[in-house]
Design an enzyme around this catalytic site. Structure first.
Site, PDB file in Angstrom:
ATOM      1  N   CYS A 144       0.823  -1.201   0.000  1.00 43.07           N
ATOM      2  CA  CYS A 144       0.000   0.000   0.000  1.00 43.07           C
ATOM      3  C   CYS A 144       0.857   1.251   0.000  1.00 43.07           C
ATOM      4  O   CYS A 144       1.269   1.739   1.064  1.00 43.07           O
ATOM      5  CB  CYS A 144      -0.924  -0.018   1.211  1.00 43.07           C
ATOM      6  SG  CYS A 144      -1.919   1.463   1.298  1.00 43.07           S
ATOM      7  N   CYS A 147      -0.548   4.149   1.962  1.00 46.02           N
ATOM      8  CA  CYS A 147      -0.449   4.075   3.435  1.00 46.02           C
ATOM      9  C   CYS A 147       0.984   4.330   3.902  1.00 46.02           C
ATOM     10  O   CYS A 147       1.203   5.004   4.888  1.00 46.02           O
ATOM     11  CB  CYS A 147      -0.814   2.695   3.973  1.00 46.02           C
ATOM     12  SG  CYS A 147      -2.104   1.869   3.107  1.00 46.02           S
ATOM     13  N   ASP A 148       1.958   3.738   3.214  1.00 46.65           N
ATOM     14  CA  ASP A 148       3.321   3.697   3.751  1.00 46.65           C
ATOM     15  C   ASP A 148       4.319   4.575   2.994  1.00 46.65           C
ATOM     16  O   ASP A 148       5.405   4.853   3.500  1.00 46.65           O
ATOM     17  CB  ASP A 148       3.849   2.250   3.713  1.00 46.65           C
ATOM     18  CG  ASP A 148       2.970   1.306   4.520  1.00 46.65           C
ATOM     19  OD1 ASP A 148       2.393   1.773   5.524  1.00 46.65           O
ATOM     20  OD2 ASP A 148       2.859   0.131   4.144  1.00 46.65           O
TER      21      ASP A 148
END
Ligand code: NAP
Length: 323
Positions: A144, A147-148
């Site tokens: 992701c 997200c990261d």
């Protein structure tokens, strides 16, 4: 005296399909109960859109909207009409009799006259031991980018993205904000992504594509340092130094909790045998969104099938008619 919760309609999931089903069901005064799922390393309530940046193709948002904002708004709209929400997973079901029985992660049982399955699909991994190890330890492997990707870890480094679909293009484009270079590793010589996303990626100076290439190992002890690659045409092996790996190779439907209680298609998605219907093999159990859709997989189509499932559930509860 039993303290088992008894419900008319239980909706399992929390993406656009689940919340749209909840809006329709709540407005039809079915008082739906939504199990939105619990937080874990790989899952958060809200579904895949929580991992998406700007949604530019959902009608009604000419300037785009972030996936997180959209899901918060969908949920708020469902709650406004009386939807109740439990932040737990459903881990087991028994659809062999009526009422249907479902069990939450906290081992609480709920009975329901009708059920809508809208648990979506989850990111897939390549399946390499070091990939899993470094993903779990936060060593620079992720499924992701949204997200990261903004973590300091990935700044000014060469980042690899595996896959040739829209997700891979989106992740690659997103990572150009932070990385010094993004290498898209694709197993064929042709991308699967939509033309517009392909073009954006191909036009980006920071993105390079390694065609006909697969990852055979992820290198590094505590943190990723590189990849072992194999050319699928020549068989040649080589190493590529990278400071991060984002895996964007598609999704697996979240159906494990269903066991054999409802018919699945060969690829694991819930079967909805009648075209243009969300009814499953079990009368009274309906499926909407990515858990039953291996073809369109869009937020707007998920929302559409969520609406369909709620209307079918309402009809079924009133007349026992699921045809
Ligand atoms: P996808 O379209 O299924 O693409 C998966 C990609 O990963 C394919 O290129 C596939 O290669 C590759 N792949 C699969 N398994 C692999 C493996 N084991 N090793 C190496 N490569 C592997 O999945 P997606 O990109 O997640 O997209 C899913 C759906 O969401 C699509 O309908 C897409 O349009 C939509 N989506 C849209 C947007 C957007 O509009 N902004 C963003 C994200 C996703 P092959 O091509 O060789 O099969």
């Amino acid at each position: 005296m039993s303290d088992i919760r008894k419900e008319r309609l239980v909706i399992v999931g929390s993406g656009p399909a689940a919340w749209t089903a909840a809006v329709y069901a709540a407005r039809a005064e079915l008082a739906p109960l939504v199990y939105e799922g619990s937080f874990s390393r790989t899952m958060i309530p809200g579904g895949q859109l929580m991992f998406t940046t700007d949604i530019e193709n959902y009608p009604g948002f000419p300037e785009g909207i972030t996936g997180q904002k959209m899901m918060m708004d969908f949920k708020a709209q469902a709650e406004r009409f009386g939807t109740r929400v439990i932040t737990e997973n459903i881990v087991r079901v028994d659809f062999s009799g009526r009422p249907f029985r479902l069990w939450s992660g906290a081992d609480e049982e709920v009975e329901a006259d009708a059920v809508i399955l809208a648990t979506g699909a989850n990111a897939r991994w390549i399946g390499l031991p070091n990939e899993e190890r470094l993903a779990q330890s936060g060593g620079g492997v992720s499924a992701c980018a949204v997200c990261d990707g903004a973590l300091p870890f990935f700044r000014d480094r060469r980042i690899a993205v595996v896959g040739g679909g829209d997700s891979a293009m989106e992740d690659a484009l997103y990572m150009t904000k932070f990385a010094s270079e993004v290498v898209v590793i694709h197993r064929r010589d042709e991308l699967r992504a939509s033309k517009i996303m392909q073009q954006r990626a191909l036009d980006d100076e920071k993105i390079r594509i390694a065609w006909n290439t697969v990852v055979t190992d992820v290198l590094g002890d505590d943190e990723i340092t590189g990849l072992k690659l194999r050319d699928t045409v020549t068989g040649e092996e080589r190493e590529l130094e990278v400071g991060g790996l984002f895996v964007a190779i598609g999704h697996t439907p979240n159906t494990a909790f269903l066991g054999d209680q409802v018919a699945l298609k060969e690829n694991g998605y819930v079967e909805t045998p009648h075209s243009w219907r969300t009814a499953t093999s079990v009368p009274g159990v309906f499926a909407a969104g990515d858990v039953m859709d291996d073809y369109y997989r869009q937020a707007v189509t998920a929302a559409g099938t969520g609406c369909m499932a709620a209307l079918e559930a309402e009809r079924w509860l009133a007349h026992g008619d699921d045809g």
